[in-house]
Design a protein around this motif. Structure first.
Motif, PDB file in Angstrom:
ATOM      1  N   THR A 188      -8.730  -0.463 -20.683  1.00 44.00           N
ATOM      2  CA  THR A 188      -8.427   0.008 -19.491  1.00 44.00           C
ATOM      3  C   THR A 188      -8.114  -1.212 -18.595  1.00 44.00           C
ATOM      4  O   THR A 188      -8.936  -2.438 -18.470  1.00 44.00           O
ATOM      5  CB  THR A 188      -9.556   0.552 -18.741  1.00 44.00           C
ATOM      6  OG1 THR A 188      -9.826   1.970 -19.264  1.00 44.00           O
ATOM      7  CG2 THR A 188      -8.927   1.119 -17.086  1.00 44.00           C
ATOM      8  N   GLY A 189      -6.753  -1.446 -18.205  1.00 47.43           N
ATOM      9  CA  GLY A 189      -6.196  -2.561 -17.429  1.00 47.43           C
ATOM     10  C   GLY A 189      -6.333  -2.563 -16.205  1.00 47.43           C
ATOM     11  O   GLY A 189      -6.996  -1.574 -15.556  1.00 47.43           O
ATOM     12  N   PRO A 190      -6.084  -3.445 -15.268  1.00 47.47           N
ATOM     13  CA  PRO A 190      -6.274  -3.405 -13.837  1.00 47.47           C
ATOM     14  C   PRO A 190      -5.313  -2.147 -13.323  1.00 47.47           C
ATOM     15  O   PRO A 190      -4.223  -2.110 -13.750  1.00 47.47           O
ATOM     16  CB  PRO A 190      -5.945  -4.771 -13.573  1.00 47.47           C
ATOM     17  CG  PRO A 190      -4.903  -5.401 -14.452  1.00 47.47           C
ATOM     18  CD  PRO A 190      -5.444  -4.757 -15.828  1.00 47.47           C
ATOM     19  N   PRO A 191      -5.733  -1.767 -12.094  1.00 43.41           N
ATOM     20  CA  PRO A 191      -4.975  -0.793 -11.553  1.00 43.41           C
ATOM     21  C   PRO A 191      -3.484  -1.090 -10.977  1.00 43.41           C
ATOM     22  O   PRO A 191      -3.683  -2.247 -10.691  1.00 43.41           O
ATOM     23  CB  PRO A 191      -5.984  -0.198 -10.687  1.00 43.41           C
ATOM     24  CG  PRO A 191      -6.762  -1.054 -10.218  1.00 43.41           C
ATOM     25  CD  PRO A 191      -6.842  -1.915 -11.433  1.00 43.41           C
ATOM     26  N   SER A 192      -2.615  -0.479 -10.932  1.00 38.33           N
ATOM     27  CA  SER A 192      -1.425  -0.683 -10.270  1.00 38.33           C
ATOM     28  C   SER A 192      -1.250   0.125  -9.037  1.00 38.33           C
ATOM     29  O   SER A 192      -1.662   1.049  -8.782  1.00 38.33           O
ATOM     30  CB  SER A 192      -0.188  -0.619 -11.395  1.00 38.33           C
ATOM     31  OG  SER A 192      -0.426  -1.149 -12.618  1.00 38.33           O
ATOM     32  N   PHE A 193      -0.446  -0.454  -8.198  1.00 35.46           N
ATOM     33  CA  PHE A 193      -0.188  -0.172  -6.754  1.00 35.46           C
ATOM     34  C   PHE A 193       1.400  -0.511  -6.514  1.00 35.46           C
ATOM     35  O   PHE A 193       2.008  -1.380  -6.806  1.00 35.46           O
ATOM     36  CB  PHE A 193      -1.126  -0.530  -5.760  1.00 35.46           C
ATOM     37  CG  PHE A 193      -2.692  -0.326  -6.072  1.00 35.46           C
ATOM     38  CD1 PHE A 193      -3.141   0.996  -5.670  1.00 35.46           C
ATOM     39  CD2 PHE A 193      -3.298  -1.024  -7.012  1.00 35.46           C
ATOM     40  CE1 PHE A 193      -4.593   1.007  -6.058  1.00 35.46           C
ATOM     41  CE2 PHE A 193      -4.538  -1.200  -6.969  1.00 35.46           C
ATOM     42  CZ  PHE A 193      -5.187   0.270  -6.662  1.00 35.46           C
ATOM     43  N   TRP A 194       1.798   0.009  -5.227  1.00 30.14           N
ATOM     44  CA  TRP A 194       2.950  -0.541  -4.453  1.00 30.14           C
ATOM     45  C   TRP A 194       2.394  -1.207  -3.441  1.00 30.14           C
ATOM     46  O   TRP A 194       1.408  -1.081  -2.930  1.00 30.14           O
ATOM     47  CB  TRP A 194       3.635   0.680  -4.004  1.00 30.14           C
ATOM     48  CG  TRP A 194       4.516   1.424  -4.645  1.00 30.14           C
ATOM     49  CD1 TRP A 194       4.214   2.567  -5.604  1.00 30.14           C
ATOM     50  CD2 TRP A 194       5.736   1.132  -5.396  1.00 30.14           C
ATOM     51  NE1 TRP A 194       5.209   2.945  -6.350  1.00 30.14           N
ATOM     52  CE2 TRP A 194       6.173   2.190  -6.221  1.00 30.14           C
ATOM     53  CE3 TRP A 194       6.715   0.177  -5.131  1.00 30.14           C
ATOM     54  CZ2 TRP A 194       7.511   2.299  -6.914  1.00 30.14           C
ATOM     55  CZ3 TRP A 194       7.919   0.106  -5.604  1.00 30.14           C
ATOM     56  CH2 TRP A 194       8.055   1.236  -6.738  1.00 30.14           C
ATOM     57  N   TYR A 195       3.057  -2.630  -3.430  1.00 32.82           N
ATOM     58  CA  TYR A 195       2.559  -3.523  -2.388  1.00 32.82           C
ATOM     59  C   TYR A 195       3.870  -4.479  -2.130  1.00 32.82           C
ATOM     60  O   TYR A 195       4.584  -4.703  -2.802  1.00 32.82           O
ATOM     61  CB  TYR A 195       1.559  -4.413  -3.024  1.00 32.82           C
ATOM     62  CG  TYR A 195       1.780  -5.169  -4.449  1.00 32.82           C
ATOM     63  CD1 TYR A 195       2.313  -6.350  -4.268  1.00 32.82           C
ATOM     64  CD2 TYR A 195       1.690  -4.419  -5.564  1.00 32.82           C
ATOM     65  CE1 TYR A 195       2.588  -7.149  -5.573  1.00 32.82           C
ATOM     66  CE2 TYR A 195       1.915  -5.209  -6.637  1.00 32.82           C
ATOM     67  CZ  TYR A 195       2.263  -6.530  -6.807  1.00 32.82           C
ATOM     68  OH  TYR A 195       2.643  -6.956  -7.737  1.00 32.82           O
ATOM     69  N   PRO A 196       3.590  -5.028  -0.897  1.00 34.11           N
ATOM     70  CA  PRO A 196       4.801  -5.987  -0.400  1.00 34.11           C
ATOM     71  C   PRO A 196       5.126  -7.101  -1.355  1.00 34.11           C
ATOM     72  O   PRO A 196       3.913  -7.815  -1.895  1.00 34.11           O
ATOM     73  CB  PRO A 196       4.276  -6.506   0.766  1.00 34.11           C
ATOM     74  CG  PRO A 196       3.191  -5.412   1.196  1.00 34.11           C
ATOM     75  CD  PRO A 196       2.541  -4.999  -0.018  1.00 34.11           C
ATOM     76  N   SER A 244      -6.627  -1.399   1.714  1.00 35.49           N
ATOM     77  CA  SER A 244      -6.072  -0.343   2.731  1.00 35.49           C
ATOM     78  C   SER A 244      -4.841  -0.882   3.454  1.00 35.49           C
ATOM     79  O   SER A 244      -4.143  -0.093   4.046  1.00 35.49           O
ATOM     80  CB  SER A 244      -7.105   0.096   3.568  1.00 35.49           C
ATOM     81  OG  SER A 244      -7.509  -1.026   4.525  1.00 35.49           O
ATOM     82  N   VAL A 245      -4.667  -2.183   3.737  1.00 32.93           N
ATOM     83  CA  VAL A 245      -3.639  -2.604   4.416  1.00 32.93           C
ATOM     84  C   VAL A 245      -2.469  -2.907   3.539  1.00 32.93           C
ATOM     85  O   VAL A 245      -1.144  -2.889   3.820  1.00 32.93           O
ATOM     86  CB  VAL A 245      -4.022  -3.999   4.979  1.00 32.93           C
ATOM     87  CG1 VAL A 245      -3.049  -4.438   6.010  1.00 32.93           C
ATOM     88  CG2 VAL A 245      -5.027  -3.778   6.011  1.00 32.93           C
ATOM     89  N   TYR A 246      -2.635  -3.621   2.223  1.00 29.26           N
ATOM     90  CA  TYR A 246      -1.435  -3.518   1.282  1.00 29.26           C
ATOM     91  C   TYR A 246      -1.229  -3.182  -0.137  1.00 29.26           C
ATOM     92  O   TYR A 246      -0.163  -3.348  -0.426  1.00 29.26           O
ATOM     93  CB  TYR A 246      -1.726  -5.502   0.821  1.00 29.26           C
ATOM     94  CG  TYR A 246      -2.093  -6.468   2.068  1.00 29.26           C
ATOM     95  CD1 TYR A 246      -0.723  -6.564   2.844  1.00 29.26           C
ATOM     96  CD2 TYR A 246      -3.202  -6.791   2.733  1.00 29.26           C
ATOM     97  CE1 TYR A 246      -0.805  -7.663   3.986  1.00 29.26           C
ATOM     98  CE2 TYR A 246      -3.262  -7.601   3.600  1.00 29.26           C
ATOM     99  CZ  TYR A 246      -2.220  -8.144   4.273  1.00 29.26           C
ATOM    100  OH  TYR A 246      -2.356  -8.932   5.513  1.00 29.26           O
ATOM    101  N   LEU A 247      -2.117  -2.455  -0.174  1.00 33.29           N
ATOM    102  CA  LEU A 247      -1.957  -1.669  -1.713  1.00 33.29           C
ATOM    103  C   LEU A 247      -1.802  -0.087  -1.300  1.00 33.29           C
ATOM    104  O   LEU A 247      -2.444   0.484  -0.416  1.00 33.29           O
ATOM    105  CB  LEU A 247      -3.234  -1.854  -2.598  1.00 33.29           C
ATOM    106  CG  LEU A 247      -3.485  -3.224  -2.676  1.00 33.29           C
ATOM    107  CD1 LEU A 247      -4.840  -3.373  -3.661  1.00 33.29           C
ATOM    108  CD2 LEU A 247      -2.500  -4.112  -3.282  1.00 33.29           C
ATOM    109  N   PHE A 248      -0.566   0.387  -1.875  1.00 32.69           N
ATOM    110  CA  PHE A 248      -0.122   2.022  -1.731  1.00 32.69           C
ATOM    111  C   PHE A 248       0.039   2.685  -2.973  1.00 32.69           C
ATOM    112  O   PHE A 248       0.343   2.290  -3.623  1.00 32.69           O
ATOM    113  CB  PHE A 248       0.931   1.946  -0.752  1.00 32.69           C
ATOM    114  CG  PHE A 248       0.866   1.200   0.728  1.00 32.69           C
ATOM    115  CD1 PHE A 248       0.395   1.691   1.740  1.00 32.69           C
ATOM    116  CD2 PHE A 248       1.104  -0.289   0.701  1.00 32.69           C
ATOM    117  CE1 PHE A 248       0.279   1.053   2.822  1.00 32.69           C
ATOM    118  CE2 PHE A 248       0.998  -0.804   1.802  1.00 32.69           C
ATOM    119  CZ  PHE A 248       0.446  -0.133   3.121  1.00 32.69           C
ATOM    120  N   ALA A 249      -0.064   3.936  -2.686  1.00 35.43           N
ATOM    121  CA  ALA A 249       0.106   4.849  -3.933  1.00 35.43           C
ATOM    122  C   ALA A 249       1.622   5.062  -4.150  1.00 35.43           C
ATOM    123  O   ALA A 249       2.012   5.468  -5.270  1.00 35.43           O
ATOM    124  CB  ALA A 249      -0.629   5.978  -3.732  1.00 35.43           C
ATOM    125  N   SER A 250       2.465   5.133  -3.029  1.00 34.90           N
ATOM    126  CA  SER A 250       4.036   5.103  -3.430  1.00 34.90           C
ATOM    127  C   SER A 250       4.767   4.129  -2.585  1.00 34.90           C
ATOM    128  O   SER A 250       4.201   3.407  -1.708  1.00 34.90           O
ATOM    129  CB  SER A 250       4.160   6.699  -2.893  1.00 34.90           C
ATOM    130  OG  SER A 250       4.002   6.667  -1.436  1.00 34.90           O
TER     131      SER A 250
END
Length: 223
Positions: free
Chosen positions: A62-70, A94-100
Motif C-alpha cells: 500500500t503506497g501513500p494516499p493521493s489527493f488533489w492539491y495546489p 484539511s486546507v491543502y488536500l482535496f478529493a477532487s
C-alpha cells in the motif's frame, strides 16, 4: 548331636530370608515400574507437498494516499493530483488536500479554470467532416533572384561642408543627420544646384555658351 540339629534348623530360615528379600525386590521393582509415567509418543512427521504443486504467495503493498492539491512550484494557481510530500500540505490536510479537482480549484482560485456547469442533457450531435480538405499545397517555386554581382553602392550627394569656415559644397555619401532630415534643402545631385542654393564662396555660376547662327544663304558674288 544337638549342634547338628541346630544347624539343620537354621538353613531353612536363611532360605526364607532370601526368598523374602527376593519377593520384596520384585515387589519394589513392580511398584517402581507402575509409578513411572508412560513414554510420550512423537507426532508423525509432516510430509512436504509434491514438487509439481506451485505455491503462490500474494504480497499487497500500500503506497501513500493521493489527493488533489495546489502545485507548490507553479507560477500560476493550479491543482495537481498525486501523493504530496510537502510537510506544509501533510500537516494541514484539511486546507491543502482535496478529493477532487473541483474542490481544490474552488478553494485555491485556479487560473484559467471555471467551475463545471450542470451536465448536458445529451452529447452534441455535430457530425464529423466527411473528408479532409483537398486544397493542395501551393506550388509556387522559391524566388530565383540571383545575388547581386557587386555590393550596392551608397548614395552620394552634393551638400554644404559643415566643417568649412566658408560656404563650399562637397560630394560624399555621409552627410550629417540634419542634412538627411532636410534632404530637399541640403542634398543635391550637382555642385551647381548646391552652390546656387547656398551661395558658395568664390564660386561663379557657369555662363551660357554664345550661340552663333549659321548664315541662311550663301553670299552672292557679283560679277
Amino acid at each position: 548331636a544337638t549342634t547338628t540339629s541346630n544347624a539343620t534348623t537354621t538353613e531353612p530360615a536363611e532360605e526364607t530370608t532370601s526368598s523374602a528379600f527376593t519377593s520384596s525386590s520384585s515387589s519394589s521393582s513392580s511398584s517402581t515400574s507402575s509409578t513411572e509415567s508412560p513414554e510420550t509418543t512423537e507426532s508423525p512427521e509432516t510430509t512436504s507437498a509434491p514438487n509439481n504443486i506451485a505455491t503462490t504467495t500474494t504480497t499487497t503493498t500500500t503506497g501513500p494516499p493521493s489527493f488533489w492539491y495546489p502545485d507548490p512550484y507553479s507560477l500560476v494557481k493550479t491543482c495537481i493530483y498525486g501523493a504530496p510530500t510537502l510537510p506544509l500540505y501533510l500537516n494541514n490536510p484539511s486546507v491543502y488536500l482535496f478529493a477532487s479537482q473541483v474542490d481544490c480549484c474552488l478553494a485555491n482560485d485556479c487560473a484559467n479554470w471555471s467551475p463545471p456547469t450542470s451536465d448536458p442533457t445529451a452529447s452534441p450531435t455535430t457530425a464529423e467532416p466527411t473528408s479532409a480538405p483537398t486544397t493542395a499545397a501551393p506550388t509556387t517555386a522559391a524566388p530565383t533572384t540571383a545575388a547581386p554581382t557587386t555590393s550596392p553602392t551608397e548614395p552620394s550627394w552634393w551638400y554644404p561642408d559643415p566643417d568649412s569656415d566658408t560656404i563650399v559644397c562637397v560630394y560624399g555619401s555621409d552627410p550629417i543627420g540634419f542634412y538627411k532630415a532636410n534632404s530637399a534643402k541640403y542634398l543635391f545631385d550637382s555642385m551647381t544646384e548646391c552652390c546656387l542654393e547656398h551661395g558658395c564662396t568664390g564660386w561663379v555660376p557657369p555662363t551660357a555658351s554664345p550661340v552663333t547662327s549659321e548664315p541662311t544663304t550663301s553670299p552672292v558674288m557679283s560679277e
